[in-house]
Motif scaffolding. Structure first.
Motif, PDB file in Angstrom:
ATOM      1  N   THR A 236       2.479  -0.932 -13.111  1.00 18.32           N
ATOM      2  CA  THR A 236       1.463  -0.596 -12.109  1.00 18.32           C
ATOM      3  C   THR A 236       1.105  -1.760 -11.198  1.00 18.32           C
ATOM      4  O   THR A 236       0.175  -1.650 -10.416  1.00 18.32           O
ATOM      5  CB  THR A 236       0.183  -0.103 -12.800  1.00 18.32           C
ATOM      6  N   SER A 237       1.845  -2.871 -11.305  1.00 18.66           N
ATOM      7  CA  SER A 237       1.570  -3.983 -10.400  1.00 18.66           C
ATOM      8  C   SER A 237       2.848  -4.751 -10.113  1.00 18.66           C
ATOM      9  O   SER A 237       3.776  -4.777 -10.918  1.00 18.66           O
ATOM     10  CB  SER A 237       0.511  -4.928 -10.986  1.00 18.66           C
ATOM     11  N   ILE A 238       2.874  -5.350  -8.940  1.00 26.05           N
ATOM     12  CA  ILE A 238       4.006  -6.170  -8.528  1.00 26.05           C
ATOM     13  C   ILE A 238       3.726  -7.595  -8.983  1.00 26.05           C
ATOM     14  O   ILE A 238       2.728  -8.192  -8.589  1.00 26.05           O
ATOM     15  CB  ILE A 238       4.196  -6.122  -7.000  1.00 26.05           C
ATOM     16  N   THR A 239       4.604  -8.099  -9.812  1.00 29.68           N
ATOM     17  CA  THR A 239       4.471  -9.469 -10.300  1.00 29.68           C
ATOM     18  C   THR A 239       5.674 -10.283  -9.837  1.00 29.68           C
ATOM     19  O   THR A 239       6.648  -9.725  -9.317  1.00 29.68           O
ATOM     20  CB  THR A 239       4.418  -9.495 -11.842  1.00 29.68           C
ATOM     21  N   THR A 240       5.603 -11.572 -10.070  1.00 33.52           N
ATOM     22  CA  THR A 240       6.734 -12.433  -9.727  1.00 33.52           C
ATOM     23  C   THR A 240       7.981 -11.997 -10.487  1.00 33.52           C
ATOM     24  O   THR A 240       9.082 -12.013  -9.931  1.00 33.52           O
ATOM     25  CB  THR A 240       6.401 -13.899 -10.050  1.00 33.52           C
ATOM     26  N   GLU A 241       7.814 -11.578 -11.732  1.00 35.33           N
ATOM     27  CA  GLU A 241       8.956 -11.137 -12.535  1.00 35.33           C
ATOM     28  C   GLU A 241       9.609  -9.897 -11.926  1.00 35.33           C
ATOM     29  O   GLU A 241      10.832  -9.776 -11.909  1.00 35.33           O
ATOM     30  CB  GLU A 241       8.523 -10.845 -13.979  1.00 35.33           C
ATOM     31  N   VAL A 242       8.791  -8.986 -11.427  1.00 34.14           N
ATOM     32  CA  VAL A 242       9.321  -7.777 -10.778  1.00 34.14           C
ATOM     33  C   VAL A 242      10.076  -8.164  -9.506  1.00 34.14           C
ATOM     34  O   VAL A 242      11.174  -7.666  -9.241  1.00 34.14           O
ATOM     35  CB  VAL A 242       8.183  -6.776 -10.460  1.00 34.14           C
ATOM     36  N   VAL A 243       9.508  -9.073  -8.721  1.00 32.93           N
ATOM     37  CA  VAL A 243      10.152  -9.526  -7.482  1.00 32.93           C
ATOM     38  C   VAL A 243      11.487 -10.207  -7.805  1.00 32.93           C
ATOM     39  O   VAL A 243      12.497  -9.950  -7.149  1.00 32.93           O
ATOM     40  CB  VAL A 243       9.227 -10.480  -6.689  1.00 32.93           C
ATOM     41  N   GLU A 244      11.502 -11.046  -8.823  1.00 37.17           N
ATOM     42  CA  GLU A 244      12.739 -11.735  -9.213  1.00 37.17           C
ATOM     43  C   GLU A 244      13.794 -10.738  -9.692  1.00 37.17           C
ATOM     44  O   GLU A 244      14.973 -10.876  -9.366  1.00 37.17           O
ATOM     45  CB  GLU A 244      12.453 -12.765 -10.305  1.00 37.17           C
TER      46      GLU A 244
ATOM     47  N   LEU B 282       9.521  -0.752 -10.650  1.00 32.34           N
ATOM     48  CA  LEU B 282       8.202  -0.307 -11.086  1.00 32.34           C
ATOM     49  C   LEU B 282       8.278   1.072 -11.734  1.00 32.34           C
ATOM     50  O   LEU B 282       7.674   1.322 -12.777  1.00 32.34           O
ATOM     51  CB  LEU B 282       7.218  -0.276  -9.908  1.00 32.34           C
ATOM     52  N   GLU B 283       9.033   1.962 -11.099  1.00 32.58           N
ATOM     53  CA  GLU B 283       9.150   3.331 -11.605  1.00 32.58           C
ATOM     54  C   GLU B 283       9.886   3.381 -12.941  1.00 32.58           C
ATOM     55  O   GLU B 283       9.424   4.015 -13.894  1.00 32.58           O
ATOM     56  CB  GLU B 283       9.885   4.195 -10.579  1.00 32.58           C
ATOM     57  N   ILE B 284      11.003   2.700 -13.033  1.00 34.33           N
ATOM     58  CA  ILE B 284      11.807   2.712 -14.259  1.00 34.33           C
ATOM     59  C   ILE B 284      11.028   2.152 -15.440  1.00 34.33           C
ATOM     60  O   ILE B 284      11.082   2.685 -16.546  1.00 34.33           O
ATOM     61  CB  ILE B 284      13.120   1.915 -14.057  1.00 34.33           C
TER      62      ILE B 284
ATOM     63  N   GLN C 189       0.822  -1.208   0.000  1.00 32.07           N
ATOM     64  CA  GLN C 189       0.000   0.000   0.000  1.00 32.07           C
ATOM     65  C   GLN C 189       0.856   1.259   0.000  1.00 32.07           C
ATOM     66  O   GLN C 189       0.466   2.278  -0.558  1.00 32.07           O
ATOM     67  CB  GLN C 189      -0.948  -0.006   1.188  1.00 32.07           C
ATOM     68  N   GLU C 190       2.025   1.183   0.619  1.00 38.24           N
ATOM     69  CA  GLU C 190       2.945   2.314   0.643  1.00 38.24           C
ATOM     70  C   GLU C 190       3.364   2.697  -0.782  1.00 38.24           C
ATOM     71  O   GLU C 190       3.637   3.867  -1.059  1.00 38.24           O
ATOM     72  CB  GLU C 190       4.183   1.943   1.470  1.00 38.24           C
ATOM     73  N   LEU C 191       3.391   1.722  -1.671  1.00 40.78           N
ATOM     74  CA  LEU C 191       3.712   1.984  -3.073  1.00 40.78           C
ATOM     75  C   LEU C 191       2.504   2.485  -3.842  1.00 40.78           C
ATOM     76  O   LEU C 191       2.596   2.783  -5.026  1.00 40.78           O
ATOM     77  CB  LEU C 191       4.251   0.711  -3.743  1.00 40.78           C
ATOM     78  N   GLY C 192       1.352   2.564  -3.159  1.00 44.44           N
ATOM     79  CA  GLY C 192       0.142   3.051  -3.799  1.00 44.44           C
ATOM     80  C   GLY C 192      -0.545   2.012  -4.661  1.00 44.44           C
ATOM     81  O   GLY C 192      -1.289   2.351  -5.571  1.00 44.44           O
TER      82      GLY C 192
END
Length: 74
Positions: free
Chosen positions: A55-63, A49-51, A7-10
């Motif tokens: 607009t969503s956190i996915t497994t690929e983003v986490v990896e 996310l910014e770069i 939520q902090e990331l909006g």
């Protein structure tokens, strides 16, 4: 803690959404409950996310966030 960081990331977190649930599970697995590591990982997630204008956190983003940190063996 994790829902707060989300939520902090909006971003809304929807556990019924498989991609949110899968990303959350990846974060738990990677950090093993280490709060300092959660902070570091979410800093990298926010950066990715910014770069990439995502607009969503996915497994690929986490990896990708994990790969940019030095946190031990995969």
């Amino acid at each position: 803690m994790l829902t707060y960081k989300w939520q902090e990331l909006g971003l809304p977190i929807k556990l019924e959404d498989f991609s949110d649930y899968e990303a959350l599970a990846s974060i738990i697995k990677i950090t093993n409950g280490n709060f300092r590591l959660i902070q570091r990982l979410f800093s990298q997630i926010e950066r990715i996310l910014e770069i990439n204008q995502l607009t969503s956190i996915t497994t690929e983003v986490v990896e990708a966030a994990r790969d940019s940190l030095v946190i031990g063996i995969k």
